[in-house]
Design an enzyme around this catalytic site. Structure first.
Site, short mmCIF file in Angstrom:
data_model
loop_
_atom_site.label_atom_id
_atom_site.label_comp_id
_atom_site.label_asym_id
_atom_site.label_seq_id
_atom_site.Cartn_x
_atom_site.Cartn_y
_atom_site.Cartn_z
N GLU A 1 76.36 -22.26 51.17
CA GLU A 1 75.92 -20.87 51.40
C GLU A 1 77.13 -19.97 51.30
OE1 GLU A 1 73.43 -19.85 54.99
OE2 GLU A 1 74.40 -17.90 54.72
N HIS B 1 79.02 -16.86 49.29
CA HIS B 1 78.47 -15.71 48.58
C HIS B 1 79.46 -14.98 47.69
CE1 HIS B 1 74.94 -16.33 50.96
NE2 HIS B 1 75.56 -16.10 52.08
N HIS C 1 67.53 -17.56 52.41
CA HIS C 1 68.59 -16.86 53.14
C HIS C 1 68.01 -15.65 53.87
CE1 HIS C 1 72.15 -14.37 53.82
NE2 HIS C 1 72.84 -15.49 53.74
N ASP D 1 79.36 -19.95 54.78
CA ASP D 1 78.92 -18.55 54.70
C ASP D 1 80.10 -17.63 54.38
OD1 ASP D 1 77.13 -16.47 54.58
OD2 ASP D 1 76.60 -16.48 56.70
MN MN Z 1 74.90 -16.04 54.18
#
Ligand code: MN
Length: 326
Positions: free
Chosen positions: A7, A9, A160, A280
């Site tokens: 995850e 980005h 998400h 993340d």
């Molecule tokens: Mn995220």
């Protein structure tokens, strides 16, 4: 120990504007703190990954991307450009980066076609869906062509968080509860439960959905979901329990929940094959996430599954096995 993270980005100048402003829990100034690291897919990101032993990061457009775009043709064009941009960066670092497709779900068939292009032509590993698309949720029958294609391609879909399409009065005067603190969790857990209760996974049983944030509270609540669902479904024998569907069709990642108590709950509720390390980036710190995983009170065999073995299986990374495992 080597790690795979799912995850992580990125954004582009064309997509950044979707991430803040009206309807978003993020302000322009808040986004600015992350903008440089979102745009960068290169040495700075690799240095952060190296500090945490992350060998491979699967990259995705930060929430919500084109899913907030009202113009369908523009959403289709911008999703395609985002995927092509990501593919060009992966091409430069093929051992370190992989991709989840960004999809214009305003048009489910166009999204299915873009997913096919991304998987077959660009080598992407699945899709990242940033919650609802202008108020439409993935259990609606309009998305059946999308799910058919997901199942045919055999790739996972990562669901998400995003901001809700309308903010309940319950949050009035409590801005601190919006976004990642709480409202995203409610939004995303509810979206996942819509899929569970609407029978989406019964119609598309080979689909795997990935949830971040240690499963958006679902592992903690399986018993209660089963208990209430049994009561409501009385007289409909054979209906699988929510926990059975969740354990079969959903896996979770550790993003943004660096808590051993939460990890042990997820492992206990879902099984050690269904919990995967992730960070993340750039919203969370790679080193904090790595230290959390490596200090977890679990066996070395369980840690290997958490850090990379489950991801290798889920993403069909068999060809990568020949490379050294730390
Ligand atoms: Mn995220």
């Amino acid at each position: 120990m080597k790690k795979i993270a799912l995850e992580e980005h990125f954004s582009t100048p064309e997509l950044a504007g979707y991430a803040y402003g009206p309807g978003s829990s993020m302000e322009r100034e808040g986004f600015a703190r992350f903008e440089r690291r979102l745009f960068e897919i290169g040495e700075e990101r690799l240095a952060a990954m190296d500090q945490a032993g992350i060998e491979l990061a699967v990259l995705s457009v930060t929430t919500p991307g084109v899913q907030r775009e009202p113009d369908v043709a523009l959403a289709i064009a911008r999703a395609r450009r985002a995927n092509d941009h990501l593919a060009s960066r992966i091409h430069k670092y093929p051992q370190r980066f992989a991709g989840f497709a960004h999809l214009p779900l305003q048009d489910p068939l166009a999204a299915a076609d873009e997913l096919t292009r991304c998987v077959r032509e660009l080598g992407f590993k699945g899709a990242m869906v940033n919650g609802h698309t202008n108020g439409h949720y993935l259990d609606e029958r309009r998305f059946d062509p999308f799910w058919e294609r997901v199942e045919a391609l055999g790739v996972p879909v990562y669901l998400h968080p995003c901001d809700p399409c309308d903010t309940p009065r319950m949050y009035d005067g409590h801005r601190e509860l919006l976004g990642a603190t709480w409202s995203w969790t409610v939004e995303t857990a509810t979206h996942a439960l819509r899929l569970v209760f609407a029978g989406t996974f019964a119609r598309f049983p080979r689909v795997t959905l990935i949830l971040g944030h240690m499963g958006e509270t679902l592992p903690y609540l399986l018993w209660r979901l089963d208990s209430r669902s049994r009561m409501l479904a009385a007289g409909e024998p054979g209906t699988p329990l929510p926990s059975e569907i969740i354990r079969r069709n959903i896996v979770v990642t550790t993003t943004g929940v660096c808590s051993h108590a939460s990890l042990l709950c997820a492992l206990s509720a879902l099984g050690e094959e269904r919990v995967l390390f992730s960070v993340d980036y750039p919203y969370e710190d790679c080193r904090v996430a790595a230290e959390f995983a490596e200090s977890a009170p679990i066996s070395t065999a369980q840690l290997r599954k958490l850090c990379y073995e489950n991801a290798e299986r889920l993403l069909a990374l068999g060809a990568r096995d020949s490379r050294a495992a730390a």
